[in-house]
Scaffold this motif. Sequence first.
Motif, mmCIF file in Angstrom:
data_model
loop_
_atom_site.group_PDB
_atom_site.id
_atom_site.type_symbol
_atom_site.label_atom_id
_atom_site.label_comp_id
_atom_site.label_asym_id
_atom_site.label_seq_id
_atom_site.Cartn_x
_atom_site.Cartn_y
_atom_site.Cartn_z
ATOM 1 N N LYS A 84 0.828 -1.201 0.000
ATOM 2 C CA LYS A 84 0.000 0.000 0.000
ATOM 3 C C LYS A 84 0.862 1.250 0.000
ATOM 4 N N SER A 85 1.949 1.251 0.775
ATOM 5 C CA SER A 85 2.822 2.419 0.793
ATOM 6 C C SER A 85 3.525 2.605 -0.552
ATOM 7 N N ILE A 86 3.858 1.517 -1.219
ATOM 8 C CA ILE A 86 4.473 1.609 -2.552
ATOM 9 C C ILE A 86 3.487 2.212 -3.538
ATOM 10 N N TYR A 87 2.240 1.741 -3.535
ATOM 11 C CA TYR A 87 1.222 2.281 -4.455
ATOM 12 C C TYR A 87 0.946 3.753 -4.172
ATOM 13 N N LYS A 88 0.917 4.105 -2.907
ATOM 14 C CA LYS A 88 0.684 5.497 -2.539
ATOM 15 C C LYS A 88 1.830 6.382 -3.021
ATOM 16 N N ALA A 89 3.054 5.915 -2.877
ATOM 17 C CA ALA A 89 4.216 6.668 -3.334
ATOM 18 C C ALA A 89 4.201 6.822 -4.856
ATOM 19 N N GLU A 90 3.795 5.779 -5.578
ATOM 20 C CA GLU A 90 3.719 5.871 -7.035
ATOM 21 C C GLU A 90 2.683 6.901 -7.468
ATOM 22 N N GLY A 91 1.554 6.932 -6.778
ATOM 23 C CA GLY A 91 0.526 7.933 -7.080
ATOM 24 C C GLY A 91 1.017 9.343 -6.814
ATOM 25 N N ASN A 92 1.774 9.512 -5.731
ATOM 26 C CA ASN A 92 2.318 10.823 -5.398
ATOM 27 C C ASN A 92 3.372 11.271 -6.412
ATOM 28 N N VAL A 93 4.145 10.330 -6.942
ATOM 29 C CA VAL A 93 5.118 10.671 -7.982
ATOM 30 C C VAL A 93 4.395 11.167 -9.220
ATOM 31 N N ILE A 94 3.337 10.481 -9.595
ATOM 32 C CA ILE A 94 2.551 10.914 -10.758
ATOM 33 C C ILE A 94 1.978 12.297 -10.527
ATOM 34 N N LEU A 95 1.521 12.574 -9.320
ATOM 35 C CA LEU A 95 0.979 13.888 -8.989
ATOM 36 C C LEU A 95 2.048 14.979 -9.104
ATOM 37 N N CYS A 96 3.237 14.724 -8.579
ATOM 38 C CA CYS A 96 4.322 15.714 -8.657
ATOM 39 C C CYS A 96 4.753 15.972 -10.094
ATOM 40 N N VAL A 97 4.908 14.922 -10.851
ATOM 41 C CA VAL A 97 5.332 15.076 -12.241
ATOM 42 C C VAL A 97 4.262 15.802 -13.050
ATOM 43 N N SER A 98 3.004 15.496 -12.804
ATOM 44 C CA SER A 98 1.939 16.187 -13.533
ATOM 45 C C SER A 98 1.863 17.660 -13.153
ATOM 46 N N ALA A 99 2.160 18.000 -11.907
ATOM 47 C CA ALA A 99 2.174 19.411 -11.507
ATOM 48 C C ALA A 99 3.244 20.178 -12.276
ATOM 49 N N ILE A 100 4.439 19.601 -12.367
ATOM 50 C CA ILE A 100 5.525 20.263 -13.096
ATOM 51 C C ILE A 100 5.220 20.328 -14.585
ATOM 52 N N LEU A 101 4.721 19.249 -15.136
ATOM 53 C CA LEU A 101 4.420 19.200 -16.564
ATOM 54 C C LEU A 101 3.297 20.162 -16.945
ATOM 55 N N LEU A 102 2.258 20.239 -16.139
ATOM 56 C CA LEU A 102 1.165 21.165 -16.428
ATOM 57 C C LEU A 102 1.612 22.614 -16.315
ATOM 58 N N TYR A 103 2.476 22.919 -15.338
ATOM 59 C CA TYR A 103 2.994 24.283 -15.236
ATOM 60 C C TYR A 103 3.769 24.639 -16.498
ATOM 61 N N TRP A 104 4.604 23.721 -16.951
ATOM 62 C CA TRP A 104 5.390 23.966 -18.154
ATOM 63 C C TRP A 104 4.480 24.144 -19.372
ATOM 64 N N CYS A 105 3.426 23.337 -19.478
ATOM 65 C CA CYS A 105 2.486 23.452 -20.599
ATOM 66 C C CYS A 105 1.784 24.812 -20.595
ATOM 67 N N ILE A 106 1.339 25.250 -19.445
ATOM 68 C CA ILE A 106 0.671 26.550 -19.358
ATOM 69 C C ILE A 106 1.642 27.664 -19.720
ATOM 70 N N TYR A 107 2.873 27.561 -19.244
ATOM 71 C CA TYR A 107 3.891 28.559 -19.580
ATOM 72 C C TYR A 107 4.115 28.607 -21.087
ATOM 73 N N ARG A 108 4.246 27.452 -21.718
ATOM 74 C CA ARG A 108 4.488 27.404 -23.159
ATOM 75 C C ARG A 108 3.280 27.898 -23.959
ATOM 76 N N ILE A 109 2.069 27.595 -23.503
ATOM 77 C CA ILE A 109 0.871 28.077 -24.190
ATOM 78 C C ILE A 109 0.826 29.605 -24.148
ATOM 79 N N CYS A 110 1.077 30.173 -22.968
ATOM 80 C CA CYS A 110 1.064 31.641 -22.846
ATOM 81 C C CYS A 110 2.161 32.266 -23.696
ATOM 82 N N LYS A 111 3.336 31.677 -23.692
ATOM 83 C CA LYS A 111 4.427 32.212 -24.493
ATOM 84 C C LYS A 111 4.099 32.116 -25.987
ATOM 85 N N PHE A 112 3.471 31.031 -26.393
ATOM 86 C CA PHE A 112 3.073 30.862 -27.788
ATOM 87 C C PHE A 112 2.079 31.938 -28.210
#
Length: 129
Positions: A84-112
């Motif tokens: 359960k702790s492994i699955y929870k950690a994997e979900g949290n990794v996906i959440l962190c990566v998606s936060a960074i990726l979405l920020y970058w996407c919004i930045y690139r959309i605005c710059k475009f």
Amino acid sequence: MALQWMILTYVVAAEAALAFILTLPSPQLLKSRLVSLVSLILQPALFVVPFSGFQLLDIYWKNEHRLMCTSETCTATERDRYEKSIYKAEGNVILCVSAILLYWCIYRICKFYKELQNLEEVEKRYKAQ
């Protein structure tokens, strides 16, 4: 401990909503105002990148120092808790990566859109000459 993940979840949801709104077709005036508003929000919202990076490092450190439960001496409850702790950690990794990726996407959309507006202004000047 769960408060940081709730905050990050809300930030990711807000980023996803902003990315969706920015990519919707809309009139030029509304789009330019929306892009300028989001561009003003982007600089203070940059906190999400180091925050997510720190959370990723925390997950990595906890993973490296986690007690392994793979031998025959582990009970079923301990093995379930470990998985359960492994699955929870994997979900949290996906959440962190998606936060960074979405920020970058919004930045690139605005710059475009800003570059597109600048090119349209240059084109208008050339046509006016």
